[in-house]
Motif scaffolding. Sequence first.
Motif, mmCIF file in Angstrom:
data_model
loop_
_atom_site.group_PDB
_atom_site.id
_atom_site.type_symbol
_atom_site.label_atom_id
_atom_site.label_comp_id
_atom_site.label_asym_id
_atom_site.label_seq_id
_atom_site.Cartn_x
_atom_site.Cartn_y
_atom_site.Cartn_z
ATOM 1 N N UNK A 183 23.416 5.450 49.282
ATOM 2 C CA UNK A 183 22.631 5.113 50.467
ATOM 3 C C UNK A 183 23.124 5.881 51.685
ATOM 4 N N UNK A 184 22.193 6.359 52.528
ATOM 5 C CA UNK A 184 22.616 6.882 53.836
ATOM 6 C C UNK A 184 23.076 5.712 54.711
ATOM 7 N N UNK A 185 24.273 5.809 55.228
ATOM 8 C CA UNK A 185 24.844 4.718 56.027
ATOM 9 C C UNK A 185 25.434 5.289 57.311
ATOM 10 N N UNK A 186 25.758 4.378 58.219
ATOM 11 C CA UNK A 186 26.454 4.794 59.438
ATOM 12 C C UNK A 186 27.679 3.921 59.623
ATOM 13 N N UNK A 187 28.677 4.494 60.281
ATOM 14 C CA UNK A 187 29.884 3.742 60.590
ATOM 15 C C UNK A 187 29.508 2.559 61.472
ATOM 16 N N UNK A 188 29.824 1.354 61.001
ATOM 17 C CA UNK A 188 29.557 0.131 61.759
ATOM 18 C C UNK A 188 30.799 -0.753 61.682
ATOM 19 N N UNK A 189 31.585 -0.703 62.730
ATOM 20 C CA UNK A 189 32.847 -1.432 62.756
ATOM 21 C C UNK A 189 33.206 -1.698 64.209
ATOM 22 N N UNK A 190 34.099 -2.634 64.463
ATOM 23 C CA UNK A 190 34.577 -2.838 65.840
ATOM 24 C C UNK A 190 35.389 -1.622 66.285
ATOM 25 N N UNK A 191 34.810 -0.787 67.091
ATOM 26 C CA UNK A 191 35.405 0.500 67.441
ATOM 27 C C UNK A 191 36.127 0.482 68.784
ATOM 28 N N UNK A 219 34.716 -2.631 48.348
ATOM 29 C CA UNK A 219 33.488 -2.184 49.008
ATOM 30 C C UNK A 219 33.711 -1.959 50.501
ATOM 31 N N UNK A 220 32.969 -1.016 51.052
ATOM 32 C CA UNK A 220 33.113 -0.671 52.465
ATOM 33 C C UNK A 220 32.091 -1.390 53.342
ATOM 34 N N UNK A 221 31.634 -2.559 52.905
ATOM 35 C CA UNK A 221 30.613 -3.261 53.676
ATOM 36 C C UNK A 221 31.108 -3.660 55.063
ATOM 37 N N UNK A 222 32.430 -3.792 55.227
ATOM 38 C CA UNK A 222 32.977 -4.083 56.539
ATOM 39 C C UNK A 222 32.831 -2.910 57.499
ATOM 40 N N UNK A 223 32.647 -1.699 56.943
ATOM 41 C CA UNK A 223 32.728 -0.488 57.765
ATOM 42 C C UNK A 223 31.430 0.296 57.871
#
Length: 542
Positions: free
Chosen positions: A154-162, A492-496
Motif C-alpha cells: 500500500x502507498x502510505x505516509x509517515x503518520x506519527x507524533x513528530x 507491524x508499522x501501523x503506529x507509524x
Amino acid sequence: MTGTLAQGIPARRDRAVPDEPRGAAESPHSAMRAAGRGLGRRPLGHLPFAVVLVLAAAPNLLFLATHLRTAPLAAGCVALLTAALALVLRDLGRMREPIDAPLLTAAVAAGIGLCLLGGEGHLFFANDDWLIRDAVLRDLVAEPWPVGYLYAGDPTMLRAPLGMYLLPAAIGKVAGLYGAHGALLAQNALLFGCLFYGFARLAPSHRQGLALMAIFIAFSGWDLVGTWILGGPLTPGIHLEQWIGNLQFSSHVTQLFWVPNHAASGWIFVGAYCLWRVSALRATSLAVVFGLCVFWSPLGMIGALPFLAAALLVDRARGRLTPESIATVSLAGIGLLPVALYLGADAGRVPHGLQDMTEEFAARYLVFVTIEIVPALVVLGLAPGSIAGSDRWTRRETGLVLGLLLLAPLYRLGGADFVMRASIPALALLALRVGTTAVSLRGWRAAVAVGVLGVGAVTPLYEVIRAVVVPPFSISACDLLAAARTPPNDGPLFHYVARIDALPGHLADRVLATPVTLVRREKRGPCWPDHPAHQEHAGTVF
C-alpha cells in the motif's frame, strides 16, 4: 500546583483554588525569592518556560507550513497558531520573579547529561526504541515532506507524533544527518533542562530545589521488589520495568532514555499546570499548551485531559474565562485542527480495547498497583496531616492523580503503550508532590523517605548502568522500512504509517498533503554493523 505540592513548607501557603495573577510585590514566587538570587532582580523568571513553549510550538508550526494541501491553508493555520502562542507568552510574561542562575545551570546540566546517557548523539548506548526513532529522523532529513512509503503493498505516509523530530530534521536538511542528531540532542537537553528548572523552583530554597529536582529525576516505583517477588533476574543494567508483563509505570529516567518525546509532552503540560496553580497562566493558556503537546504524544495528553478539565472548571467558576482567553483557545484550536486530523489518519488499525478482566489479570493488577503506587503514599504519609492533602483542592487533585493511575492499566493500546504513556502526567505530579514532601521532612521521617525513594531509584540506576557499560553504536542511515526488519521492532508499522487510500471521504483528505515519492524496500547492508545485539538480519530484504 506550587501551593498544593509544597504542603508543610513554611514559605508557602495552601489555597483551595489558584488566585488571580498578581504583580511582583504580591506574587507567591516573589515571596519565595525575595533575596533575588541569580540574575539580580530583573523579572526574567518566565523565560525558561517561554523557551519550553517555543520549542513545543516550533514543530507544530513547521508541520502546518509543510504538510497541508494548499499554501493559503498552511499560511492561515500558521498565522492562527502564532497569534495564540503570542497571547500565551504574554499571559506567561505577567509572572514576576528573578532567574536563579545557579539552579538553572544545574538543571540544564542535568538535561544535557541525561540526554547524552539516554543515547542521543550515540555517544552512549541507545536503547532499542532508538533503532526506529533514528530511522524516522533519517527519513525526515533525507526525504521530501510529507514522507511516503510503499508498505505491505500500500502507498502510505509517515503518520506519527513528530513533535520531537521536525525541528532537528529541518536543521538536518541543511546540516545533514549528523547535524540533525546534534540538533535533537541540543533541543531535548534545553527543553528538559528548562523543565527541571521549573520543577525545582517549586521548592522554597535553592538547596531544596536541587533535592526536589533529584527526586523528580530518580522517581520510580519499586520495580526491584516486584522483580524479586516474581523471581526475575536482578543483574545490574537490565531493564527492570517489564517485571509484570504489559503493565508498566515507567520511571522518569526510563522515559528520558527510551521515549523522550512522550516524557516531553507530559512534563511540558505538567510544567504549565504548575504555573496555572500559582496563577502565572490562565487555564485557557494551559489548554493551548495541551494542544501543542498532542503533536509530541497524543497518549500523554489523554492522561493530562482530567487536569485540564479541572483547571477550566476552576477558572470558569472564578470568572477567569474572559473573551480574550477564549479567543486564544479558539485560535489555537482552529490552527491545530490539521495536526489532529493527521494523527488520527488511519489510526484504527492499532490494536486497542479494554484489558481482558480475568482472574489472572486482576491478580497481576493488584500486585502492580501495590508495588508502583504504595511507596509514594508511604512518603506522603510521613508528613503531618492527611495523605490526600490538607485542603479541598489538594484532595481533589490527589484523587485525580490516583484515579488516573488506577484506571490507566485497565485499557490497552498496542502492547503496554497506553498505560505507560497516559500515566506520565499523573506520575510527574505525584513525583513533585512526593518530592516537596520529602525535602520538608526531618529526622527519622527524612531517613525513612530516603530509604523508600532509594529502593525506587534502583530502576533509574540500572538504566544508567546499561548506558555506561554497554558499548555505543553508530548512527544509522537506514530508513524506516529497513529498521523495522530487526527485532524487537519488527512488528507491524501501523503506529507509524497511514494508508493514503484510507483518506478519501474524510476531512483529512482535503486538508493534508500527500507524499510525492515513496520509500521502497531495497537490499542494503546491516543497519547497525557495530550494534552489540542487533547485527544479524539487520536491514536485509523483506
